[in-house]
Scaffold this active site. Structure first.
Site, PDB file in Angstrom:
ATOM      1  N   MET A   1      18.056 -71.688  13.316  1.00 38.07           N
ATOM      2  CA  MET A   1      19.229 -70.913  12.923  1.00 38.07           C
ATOM      3  C   MET A   1      20.279 -71.830  12.304  1.00 38.07           C
ATOM      4  O   MET A   1      20.305 -73.032  12.547  1.00 38.07           O
ATOM      5  CB  MET A   1      19.809 -70.167  14.123  1.00 38.07           C
ATOM      6  CG  MET A   1      20.195 -71.050  15.288  1.00 38.07           C
ATOM      7  SD  MET A   1      20.844 -70.111  16.685  1.00 38.07           S
ATOM      8  CE  MET A   1      22.475 -69.695  16.066  1.00 38.07           C
TER       9      MET A   1
ATOM     10  N   ASP B   1      21.944 -76.262   8.922  1.00 31.40           N
ATOM     11  CA  ASP B   1      21.824 -77.707   9.032  1.00 31.40           C
ATOM     12  C   ASP B   1      20.611 -78.190   8.228  1.00 31.40           C
ATOM     13  O   ASP B   1      19.536 -77.620   8.338  1.00 31.40           O
ATOM     14  CB  ASP B   1      21.670 -78.102  10.506  1.00 31.40           C
ATOM     15  CG  ASP B   1      21.711 -79.606  10.727  1.00 31.40           C
ATOM     16  OD1 ASP B   1      22.226 -80.330   9.854  1.00 31.40           O
ATOM     17  OD2 ASP B   1      21.238 -80.043  11.801  1.00 31.40           O
TER      18      ASP B   1
ATOM     19  N   SER C   1      14.974 -76.408  14.545  1.00 31.73           N
ATOM     20  CA  SER C   1      15.804 -75.881  15.629  1.00 31.73           C
ATOM     21  C   SER C   1      15.053 -74.742  16.297  1.00 31.73           C
ATOM     22  O   SER C   1      13.946 -74.938  16.798  1.00 31.73           O
ATOM     23  CB  SER C   1      17.165 -75.436  15.085  1.00 31.73           C
ATOM     24  OG  SER C   1      18.025 -75.019  16.132  1.00 31.73           O
ATOM     25  N   THR C   2      15.602 -73.538  16.273  1.00 28.07           N
ATOM     26  CA  THR C   2      15.018 -72.407  16.983  1.00 28.07           C
ATOM     27  C   THR C   2      13.574 -72.149  16.552  1.00 28.07           C
ATOM     28  O   THR C   2      13.297 -71.929  15.380  1.00 28.07           O
ATOM     29  CB  THR C   2      15.852 -71.142  16.732  1.00 28.07           C
ATOM     30  OG1 THR C   2      17.196 -71.394  17.118  1.00 28.07           O
ATOM     31  CG2 THR C   2      15.307 -69.956  17.514  1.00 28.07           C
TER      32      THR C   2
ATOM     33  N   HIS D   1      17.120 -79.855  17.278  1.00 28.57           N
ATOM     34  CA  HIS D   1      18.286 -79.477  18.067  1.00 28.57           C
ATOM     35  C   HIS D   1      17.853 -79.260  19.519  1.00 28.57           C
ATOM     36  O   HIS D   1      17.238 -78.247  19.852  1.00 28.57           O
ATOM     37  CB  HIS D   1      18.915 -78.192  17.531  1.00 28.57           C
ATOM     38  CG  HIS D   1      19.464 -78.338  16.150  1.00 28.57           C
ATOM     39  ND1 HIS D   1      19.808 -77.249  15.372  1.00 28.57           N
ATOM     40  CD2 HIS D   1      19.730 -79.425  15.388  1.00 28.57           C
ATOM     41  CE1 HIS D   1      20.280 -77.672  14.201  1.00 28.57           C
ATOM     42  NE2 HIS D   1      20.236 -78.989  14.203  1.00 28.57           N
TER      43      HIS D   1
END
Length: 333
Positions: free
Chosen positions: A274, A277, A155-156, A181
């Site tokens: 973040m 998940d 993700s991030t 994501h």
């Protein structure tokens, strides 16, 4: 600091951020040049940066801002068009920590999903808290068979790490499943970048297509990518079941289903991001006899997802971004 050439948008974003008691607006600017001047007088943790601005646009300003205040985290906020998606992916490659698709100005007032995503990302990137202790890994038999598939979640901050990782896996023949994501406009472009970086065919996954050696599959934005079977052949299954961890695609559905198909032949990797998940899916992977590794805190933009997976105590290794590919290459021999 909020940087946007529209005074209305700038004000609305500031109002959203100020609703959190943990966020203080240190500065605001109408273009990249003004943002650089502001950084000369204040120190900030996070910059929310528009891309299309007069005088100095966001892409021009990005490296200058990061050079002027090393360690500052930049969140790109731009309208979701094909052109802006390409520029935003380039910004992530140039060091932006994350991206938030910005609604049109007329709908920004009612954009609750945008507000929630923006606030949560600013808090995650700006928060300075000590990392929780990682429990010692539980002793358990490790799979000694070659992995049948590699599943990667991030993700991030993950896109540049992902591209570097894929470039280091050019000799790996196992199929690679990737859930990042990202919105729908981005994932097709990400697949193009992965194909170039990794030197292997890569595309957005399509429902029902077979999972073949030597290929990489990216979960399309707005869809969970899972693994099923057509006879004896593993195949991609896409669905639009509810988001998990506020995300669709999410990593956990991919891992849960991949464990069902590959069992102890699944190798999972959790990159910077973040939230948490992927932790549940990694736990299921390890308990099925498979293996998983996570990116370490020092090389992560946000040690949420990898940290949560590591806290299960079942990770086989916690590795720097540059160490993951060599580790996988060794395991996949």
């Amino acid at each position: 600091m909020v940087v946007d050439d529209s005074a209305i948008v700038r004000g609305l974003i500031i109002q959203m951020l100020e609703k959190s008691p943990d966020i203080v607006i240190a500065a605001r600017a109408a273009n990249g040049e003004a943002a650089l001047a502001e950084l000369g007088r204040v120190e900030v943790d996070v910059i929310v940066l528009d891309l299309e601005m007069p005088v100095m646009d966001g892409m021009t300003a990005l490296p200058l801002l990061r050079a002027k205040q090393p360690g500052v985290k930049v969140v790109v906020a731009s309208t979701l068009s094909q052109r802006n998606a390409r520029i935003s992916l380039e910004a992530l490659q140039q060091g932006a920590a994350d991206y938030v698709p910005k609604p049109e100005t007329g709908t920004l007032v009612r954009a609750e999903a945008f507000e929630r995503e923006l606030v949560s990302k600013v808090l995650a990137l700006g928060r300075r808290v000590p990392a929780p202790a990682i429990p010692a890994a539980e002793p358990r038999p490790r799979s000694t068979v070659r992995p049948g598939a590699i599943a990667i979640g991030g993700s991030t901050g993950a896109p540049p790490v992902l591209l570097e990782l894929m470039a280091g896996l050019k000799g790996v023949t196992q199929p690679i499943l990737i859930t990042q994501h990202m919105p729908a406009t981005f994932t097709a472009l990400l697949a193009e970048q992965i194909e170039r970086a990794g030197g292997r065919p890569c595309s957005e996954a399509k429902d029902g297509e077979p999972i073949l050696p030597g290929r990489a599959y990216v979960a399309p934005g707005g869809w969970h990518m899972t693994v099923g079977r057509s006879g004896a052949t593993p195949v991609i299954r896409l669905n639009q079941e509810p988001p998990e961890h506020f995300c669709r695609p999410a990593v956990d559905p991919m891992l849960r289903s991949a464990v069902e198909v590959y069992g102890n032949r699944l190798l999972a990797v959790i990159l910077t991001g973040m939230g948490h998940d992927g932790a549940e899916g990694c736990e299921l992977t390890a308990k099925a006899g498979g293996r998983f590794v996570v990116q370490d805190e020092a090389s992560s933009a946000v040690w949420g997802m990898p940290g949560a997976a590591a806290k299960t105590g079942l990770a086989e290794a916690v590795l720097s971004a540059t160490s993951i590919a060599p580790w996988i290459m060794e395991v996949c021999k």
